[in-house]
Enzyme design. Structure first.
Site, PDB file in Angstrom:
ATOM      1  N   HIS A  15      -8.079   8.900   8.776  1.00  0.00           N
ATOM      2  CA  HIS A  15      -7.131   7.617   8.499  1.00  0.00           C
ATOM      3  C   HIS A  15      -8.313   6.794   7.487  1.00  0.00           C
ATOM      4  CE1 HIS A  15      -4.818   3.522   9.086  1.00  0.00           C
ATOM      5  NE2 HIS A  15      -5.059   4.202   7.655  1.00  0.00           N
ATOM      6  N   HIS A  62      -8.899  -1.452   0.830  1.00  0.00           N
ATOM      7  CA  HIS A  62      -7.248  -1.013   0.707  1.00  0.00           C
ATOM      8  C   HIS A  62      -6.711  -2.699   0.766  1.00  0.00           C
ATOM      9  CE1 HIS A  62      -4.088  -2.231   4.279  1.00  0.00           C
ATOM     10  NE2 HIS A  62      -3.719  -0.752   3.725  1.00  0.00           N
TER      11      HIS A  62
END
Length: 244
Positions: free
Chosen positions: A12, A54
């Site tokens: 991730h 992000h």
């Protein structure tokens, strides 16, 4: 996709929490633990450069301020995207998608690019990210998997680069999710791990989709998902799960 070319284990944002997310340093750390596939987030600078980050805003993971998508790449490229994590990574820059592509292609790594648009430019972000991915991975045997929570971003990607594989990200099973994934010609459904059970896996697989899960950090959860027959596990715990 007749054949599924991707590994089960996916790091991730590069290396989970062991390094500053969405930086090349994180991918190097993830690779040092044996990972061969990585998830990352891609958005656009104000002048249309796809880069990794992000959040919509800069404050959490850089020393910048404001909305990342409002800044030109010349400004974003000067930011420190590592000090927030630890002194070890002070000065680590935000990478472009092109820089990450060079690293992954050189090493033979696989990539899941989450299209993470700044609000208001979903379709354009999907189109630009997909077109850039198609250009960067031209001639490669395995293309990156493009995913997004935003159907309009995936629709933009579908128009710009229809041959690239796509996946619909879900945090809830909203009405019409399966039909939407079919309309977008997706190859995968990427769910919050808690949404997968025998029924949902059967629905997805019967429709021809591969089943991936995020963000899986406990052994019992990984074992449950493997027993359900899912195909991919996105994890922060690159230090716990051996991809071998």
């Amino acid at each position: 996709m007749a054949e599924w070319p991707y590994p089960r284990w996916i790091a991730h944002r590069g290396a989970g929490k062991l390094a500053p997310e969405n930086t090349l340093a994180a991918f190097r750390v993830g690779a040092s633990y044996g990972y061969r596939m990585f998830e990352c987030d891609a958005k656009l600078s104000a002048d249309g450069v796809p880069f990794l980050m992000h959040d919509a805003t800069l404050e959490r993971t850089t020393n910048g301020h404001g909305t990342g998508g409002d800044k030109p790449w010349s400004e974003l490229s000067q930011l420190d995207a590592g000090s927030w994590h630890s002194r070890t990574y002070a000065g680590e820059p935000l990478p472009t998608m092109a820089a990450l592509a060079r690293y992954c292609i050189h090493n033979g790594w696989f990539l899941n690019i989450e299209i993470k648009p700044t609000p208001g430019v979903e379709a354009r972000t999907g189109a630009v990210v997909a077109a850039e991915a198609q250009r960067l991975w031209a001639g490669q045997a395995v293309q990156p998997l493009l995913t997004s929570f935003r159907p309009d971003a995936l629709e933009g990607a579908q128009r710009a680069a229809p041959a690239l594989p796509r996946g619909l990200l879900l945090d809830t099973l909203w009405k019409g999710w399966l039909e939407t994934a079919l309309t977008l010609d997706c190859v995968a459904i990427v769910c919050n791990q808690n949404l997968w059970d025998v029924s949902t896996v059967t629905q997805a697989k019967s429709a021809g989709f591969r089943c991936l899960s995020y963000t899986v950090n406990d052994e019992w959860a990984a074992e449950r998902l493997i027993e359900l027959g899912t195909d991919g596990i996105i994890t922060d715990r690159v230090d716990l799960f051996s991809p071998a």
